[in-house]
Design a protein around this motif. Structure first.
Motif, PDB file in Angstrom:
ATOM      1  N   ARG A 168      44.236  22.472  -6.690  1.00 15.64           N
ATOM      2  CA  ARG A 168      44.403  21.200  -7.408  1.00 15.64           C
ATOM      3  C   ARG A 168      43.093  20.433  -7.559  1.00 15.64           C
ATOM      4  O   ARG A 168      43.074  19.368  -8.179  1.00 15.64           O
ATOM      5  CB  ARG A 168      45.410  20.329  -6.664  1.00 15.64           C
ATOM      6  CG  ARG A 168      46.802  20.951  -6.642  1.00 15.64           C
ATOM      7  CD  ARG A 168      47.817  20.042  -6.003  1.00 15.64           C
ATOM      8  NE  ARG A 168      47.755  18.710  -6.575  1.00 15.64           N
ATOM      9  CZ  ARG A 168      48.027  17.595  -5.884  1.00 15.64           C
ATOM     10  NH1 ARG A 168      48.367  17.654  -4.620  1.00 15.64           N
ATOM     11  NH2 ARG A 168      47.946  16.416  -6.467  1.00 15.64           N
TER      12      ARG A 168
ATOM     13  N   GLY B 181      52.922  18.396  -3.877  1.00 16.22           N
ATOM     14  CA  GLY B 181      53.547  17.092  -3.663  1.00 16.22           C
ATOM     15  C   GLY B 181      52.616  16.057  -3.060  1.00 16.22           C
ATOM     16  O   GLY B 181      53.019  14.923  -2.820  1.00 16.22           O
ATOM     17  N   LEU B 182      51.384  16.434  -2.829  1.00 16.75           N
ATOM     18  CA  LEU B 182      50.438  15.556  -2.147  1.00 16.75           C
ATOM     19  C   LEU B 182      49.617  14.759  -3.160  1.00 16.75           C
ATOM     20  O   LEU B 182      48.972  15.331  -4.033  1.00 16.75           O
ATOM     21  CB  LEU B 182      49.512  16.431  -1.295  1.00 16.75           C
ATOM     22  CG  LEU B 182      48.598  15.771  -0.291  1.00 16.75           C
ATOM     23  CD1 LEU B 182      49.402  15.005   0.762  1.00 16.75           C
ATOM     24  CD2 LEU B 182      47.738  16.834   0.369  1.00 16.75           C
ATOM     25  N   ALA B 183      49.643  13.437  -3.057  1.00 18.06           N
ATOM     26  CA  ALA B 183      48.821  12.592  -3.925  1.00 18.06           C
ATOM     27  C   ALA B 183      47.361  12.721  -3.501  1.00 18.06           C
ATOM     28  O   ALA B 183      47.069  12.910  -2.310  1.00 18.06           O
ATOM     29  CB  ALA B 183      49.262  11.136  -3.818  1.00 18.06           C
ATOM     30  N   VAL B 184      46.451  12.618  -4.444  1.00 16.80           N
ATOM     31  CA  VAL B 184      45.024  12.726  -4.135  1.00 16.80           C
ATOM     32  C   VAL B 184      44.643  11.724  -3.046  1.00 16.80           C
ATOM     33  O   VAL B 184      43.899  12.056  -2.115  1.00 16.80           O
ATOM     34  CB  VAL B 184      44.155  12.534  -5.403  1.00 16.80           C
ATOM     35  CG1 VAL B 184      42.677  12.422  -5.057  1.00 16.80           C
ATOM     36  CG2 VAL B 184      44.389  13.682  -6.379  1.00 16.80           C
ATOM     37  N   ALA B 185      45.144  10.518  -3.114  1.00 12.84           N
ATOM     38  CA  ALA B 185      44.821   9.478  -2.127  1.00 12.84           C
ATOM     39  C   ALA B 185      45.278   9.852  -0.719  1.00 12.84           C
ATOM     40  O   ALA B 185      44.788   9.288   0.259  1.00 12.84           O
ATOM     41  CB  ALA B 185      45.437   8.151  -2.541  1.00 12.84           C
ATOM     42  N   ASP B 186      46.202  10.798  -0.610  1.00 13.20           N
ATOM     43  CA  ASP B 186      46.725  11.200   0.695  1.00 13.20           C
ATOM     44  C   ASP B 186      46.110  12.494   1.218  1.00 13.20           C
ATOM     45  O   ASP B 186      46.457  12.959   2.306  1.00 13.20           O
ATOM     46  CB  ASP B 186      48.245  11.361   0.621  1.00 13.20           C
ATOM     47  CG  ASP B 186      48.947  10.048   0.326  1.00 13.20           C
ATOM     48  OD1 ASP B 186      48.445   8.987   0.755  1.00 13.20           O
ATOM     49  OD2 ASP B 186      49.990  10.080  -0.360  1.00 13.20           O
TER      50      ASP B 186
END
Length: 151
Positions: free
Chosen positions: A96, A77-82
């Motif tokens: 990922r 659920g984690l966006a790359v930007a985060d």
């Protein structure tokens, strides 16, 4: 720093950090800075699989790389930007960051220097048997790299 490194027979490692706030985000920028400073003979890059992904970088520079840092991110659920250092775990099948692809690319381009794991997550630091977990991650990476090579 280059003259000091040269004089002592040392190699300086430069690790670009792919975070949006980092002043040196990509290996391409690092190579340009190293070359501008006349330090190609004493500086090598650190290819960090985490930072390579965060920076959205596609260049590898295996001939300029002295060390590869490996860590995975598995939170779906984690966006790359985060993604941040506390999300960095040992590499497994749910990785990922495409560690296997990055490693295969580096090896295929001639990289033949050390790899080092660099997970920062508290869950890794708190493992009851870190040696077994590290061995399992190493086996996963080695088997996956070999499986991709065999295709």
């Amino acid at each position: 720093m280059a003259p000091i490194l040269r004089e002592r027979g040392l190699t300086g490692l430069v690790e670009p950090l792919g975070f949006p706030v980092s002043s040196l985000r990509t290996k391409a920028e690092a190579v340009a800075a190293i070359d501008a400073a006349g330090g190609a003979d004493v500086y090598r890059l650190v290819h960090d699989t985490f930072h390579h992904t965060l920076a959205g970088e596609t260049a590898y520079f295996p001939e300029r790389t002295g060390l590869v840092h490996i860590s995975g991110v598995t939170d779906p659920g984690l966006a790359v930007a985060d993604m941040l250092d506390p999300h960095r775990v040992l590499v497994d099948a749910t990785d990922r960051l495409d560690n296997v692809g990055q490693i295969r690319t580096l090896l295929g381009l001639g990289y033949d220097r050390p790899f080092s794991f660099e997970p920062f997550a508290a869950e890794v630091q708190g493992l009851a048997d870190p040696e077994a977990a590290l061995r399992a991650s190493m086996a996963h990476v080695a088997e996956s790299v070999e499986a991709v090579a065999a295709r």
